[in-house]
Each structure stands twice: as structure tokens, then as C-alpha cells.
Design a protein around this motif. Structure first.
Motif, PDB file in Angstrom:
ATOM      1  N   ALA A  74       0.837  -1.203   0.000  1.00 22.70           N
ATOM      2  CA  ALA A  74       0.000   0.000   0.000  1.00 22.70           C
ATOM      3  C   ALA A  74       0.872   1.254   0.000  1.00 22.70           C
ATOM      4  CB  ALA A  74      -0.925  -0.002   1.213  1.00 22.70           C
ATOM      5  N   GLY A  75       0.553   2.180  -0.895  1.00 24.61           N
ATOM      6  CA  GLY A  75       1.289   3.430  -0.981  1.00 24.61           C
ATOM      7  C   GLY A  75       2.515   3.373  -1.864  1.00 24.61           C
ATOM      8  N   GLU A  76       2.920   2.169  -2.301  1.00 24.03           N
ATOM      9  CA  GLU A  76       4.094   2.043  -3.156  1.00 24.03           C
ATOM     10  C   GLU A  76       3.744   2.405  -4.610  1.00 24.03           C
ATOM     11  OE1 GLU A  76       7.156   1.310  -2.219  1.00 24.03           O
ATOM     12  OE2 GLU A  76       6.657   0.910  -0.118  1.00 24.03           O
ATOM     13  N   VAL A  77       4.688   3.010  -5.319  1.00 22.58           N
ATOM     14  CA  VAL A  77       4.516   3.313  -6.738  1.00 22.58           C
ATOM     15  C   VAL A  77       4.761   2.024  -7.526  1.00 22.58           C
ATOM     16  CG1 VAL A  77       5.390   4.625  -8.715  1.00 22.58           C
ATOM     17  CG2 VAL A  77       5.203   5.715  -6.458  1.00 22.58           C
ATOM     18  N   GLY A 127      15.568   4.358  -6.564  1.00 22.38           N
ATOM     19  CA  GLY A 127      14.818   4.577  -5.334  1.00 22.38           C
ATOM     20  C   GLY A 127      13.359   4.878  -5.561  1.00 22.38           C
ATOM     21  N   VAL A 128      12.904   4.741  -6.813  1.00 28.08           N
ATOM     22  CA  VAL A 128      11.518   5.063  -7.155  1.00 28.08           C
ATOM     23  C   VAL A 128      10.746   3.792  -7.476  1.00 28.08           C
ATOM     24  CG1 VAL A 128      10.004   6.293  -8.749  1.00 28.08           C
ATOM     25  CG2 VAL A 128      12.179   7.308  -8.066  1.00 28.08           C
ATOM     26  N   GLY A 129       9.729   3.477  -6.668  1.00 28.16           N
ATOM     27  CA  GLY A 129       8.771   2.455  -7.018  1.00 28.16           C
ATOM     28  C   GLY A 129       9.207   1.014  -6.853  1.00 28.16           C
ATOM     29  N   ILE A 130       8.289   0.131  -7.277  1.00 29.94           N
ATOM     30  CA  ILE A 130       8.496  -1.314  -7.233  1.00 29.94           C
ATOM     31  C   ILE A 130       8.044  -1.919  -8.564  1.00 29.94           C
ATOM     32  CG2 ILE A 130       8.192  -1.488  -4.724  1.00 29.94           C
ATOM     33  CD1 ILE A 130       5.298  -2.497  -5.310  1.00 29.94           C
ATOM     34  N   VAL A 131       8.496  -3.120  -8.838  1.00 30.48           N
ATOM     35  CA  VAL A 131       8.064  -3.880 -10.010  1.00 30.48           C
ATOM     36  C   VAL A 131       7.664  -5.269  -9.528  1.00 30.48           C
ATOM     37  CG1 VAL A 131       8.774  -4.924 -12.200  1.00 30.48           C
ATOM     38  CG2 VAL A 131       9.548  -2.618 -11.616  1.00 30.48           C
TER      39      VAL A 131
END
Length: 217
Positions: free
Chosen positions: A115-118, A155-159
Motif C-alpha cells: 500500500a502506498g508504493e509506486v 529509489g523510485v517504485g516497485i516492479v
């Protein structure tokens, strides 16, 4: 005394060169690891070279139907009309995140942990997973998973991806954790049904673990 004329020697007929070895072209989507099967092919079929051809998930079906591949390791789902398909193995789904992310403090993640992750979804996304509570990025989707992982490394987001793709694009500045309750991704062997050649049948036997002397049954 007349001498008998010598019979001219016959010119030997030229020997036709042997036909070139018939190659076997195997397509493989990113993350597939057919090394062991290729080794078995080379041992069993030394006169038929195997050529490995990288293909994308997006064009895996069209490449098979185009006729330039004998068979391919594909990622399901795939439209099966005109194709024969044998599922081979399922892959665990993982979350790829920055190596210093708080997500790395656990060995396994649940959807609610994200939750809240890009959530970055590359154009070659293999899973189609969307997680409630995640945030869409404010930038265009990366062209492929490799580029998406490079963004995560900043440092931006997840995959979210199959484990094999996380291993393929492994970097020191990213980490991965299994995602519970996520669908798995299935890798399969596919080939055009109307081109089920003896070479294709041999490769089927290899991936199924049959010995060179075993029957097809």
C-alpha cells in the motif's frame, strides 16, 4: 603387328557433398533457462545444431506462426489456436524494490504490504497484476522490465515480476521478495501443430526427461 588400342580410363563421377546439417531453432522468452535441455540436445543430436533465438512475450505467438522457429519456450497465457502447448513449470512472483527499502525487512510480502508504493508496470509486463492501494507512476511506462528495474534502482517504485526476470536483471541496488497470494507465471513449450517434426518430438522428449531410447508413450 597391330597393337590393341588402349581403352581410355573412365573419369570418376564427382561425389555429391553431404547435405548441410539441419538446424533446430528454439525461441526463448526472457528469463527462460534452457541450458540443460540444450546440452542434452547437443549430446543426443550432434549433427543437428540448436540455435537459441531470443523472443519477447509480446511477439511469441507471431514468431512461432511465422515459421522461423521450430519451437519456443513461451510464457502463458498464449492463444493456442494453431499451436501445441506443453506447460513446463510455474514461477514464483516477486516484488522488486530498492535494496534499502523497508520492504526488505521481511522474507515474504503480502499485497497489503505494498500500500502506498509506486507500482511500475513495464510495457512487456508478463503478469498483469495490479495491487489495490498501490500508486500509479507519474511517468510513462518503461519499455521493458530491464528499464523498469533500473528506475527502481534509483529509489523510485516497485516492479512485480516472475522470479526469473528478477534474477535476469539482478543488481546490487535492488532486492526482491516473494509476493504471497499472487498468481504464478507458467513457462511452456509451444510449437506449430502442423509442424510437429521428428526434431520437435525429440526436443519434447528431452524436456519431459525421456531418455534417448525410451518410447513416446
Amino acid at each position: 603387328m597391330n597393337k590393341r588400342a588402349k581403352t581410355p580410363a573412365k573419369t570418376p563421377e564427382p561425389i555429391a557433398p553431404p547435405p548441410p546439417p539441419e538446424r533446430f531453432v528454439l525461441g526463448a522468452i526472457p528469463g527462460a533457462t534452457p541450458g540443460g535441455w540444450i546440452d542434452a540436445w547437443r549430446e543426443r543430436m550432434p549433427l543437428s545444431p540448436l540455435e537459441l533465438e531470443p523472443i519477447s512475450v509480446a511477439d511469441q505467438r507471431s514468431r512461432l506462426l511465422a515459421g522461423d522457429l521450430d519451437a519456443a519456450l513461451v510464457r502463458l497465457p498464449i492463444e493456442r489456436d494453431g499451436l501445441s502447448v506443453i506447460p513446463l513449470y510455474d514461477e514464483v512472483t516477486v516484488v522488486i524494490c530498492p535494496s534499502d527499502s523497508h520492504l526488505t525487512t521481511v522474507d515474504e510480502l503480502a499485497p497489503e504490504d505494498l500500500a502506498g508504493e509506486v507500482l511500475i508496470v513495464p510495457r512487456d509486463d508478463a503478469l498483469g497484476i495490479r495491487v489495490a492501494g498501490t500508486v500509479a507512476p507519474a511517468f510513462d511506462a518503461p519499455e521493458d522490465t530491464e528499464q523498469a528495474v533500473a528506475v527502481v534502482a534509483t529509489g523510485v517504485g516497485i516492479v512485480i515480476a516472475p522470479m526469473s526476470l528478477a534474477r535476469l536483471h539482478r543488481r546490487k541496488d535492488v532486492a526482491s521478495r516473494p509476493l504471497r497470494e499472487a498468481p504464478t507465471s507458467t513457462v511452456a513449450l509451444a510449437w506449430p501443430t502442423d509442424r510437429t517434426t521428428p526434431a520437435v518430438e525429440t526436443f519434447i522428449g528431452i524436456v519431459r526427461g525421456r531418455s534417448a531410447n525410451s518410447s513416446r508413450t
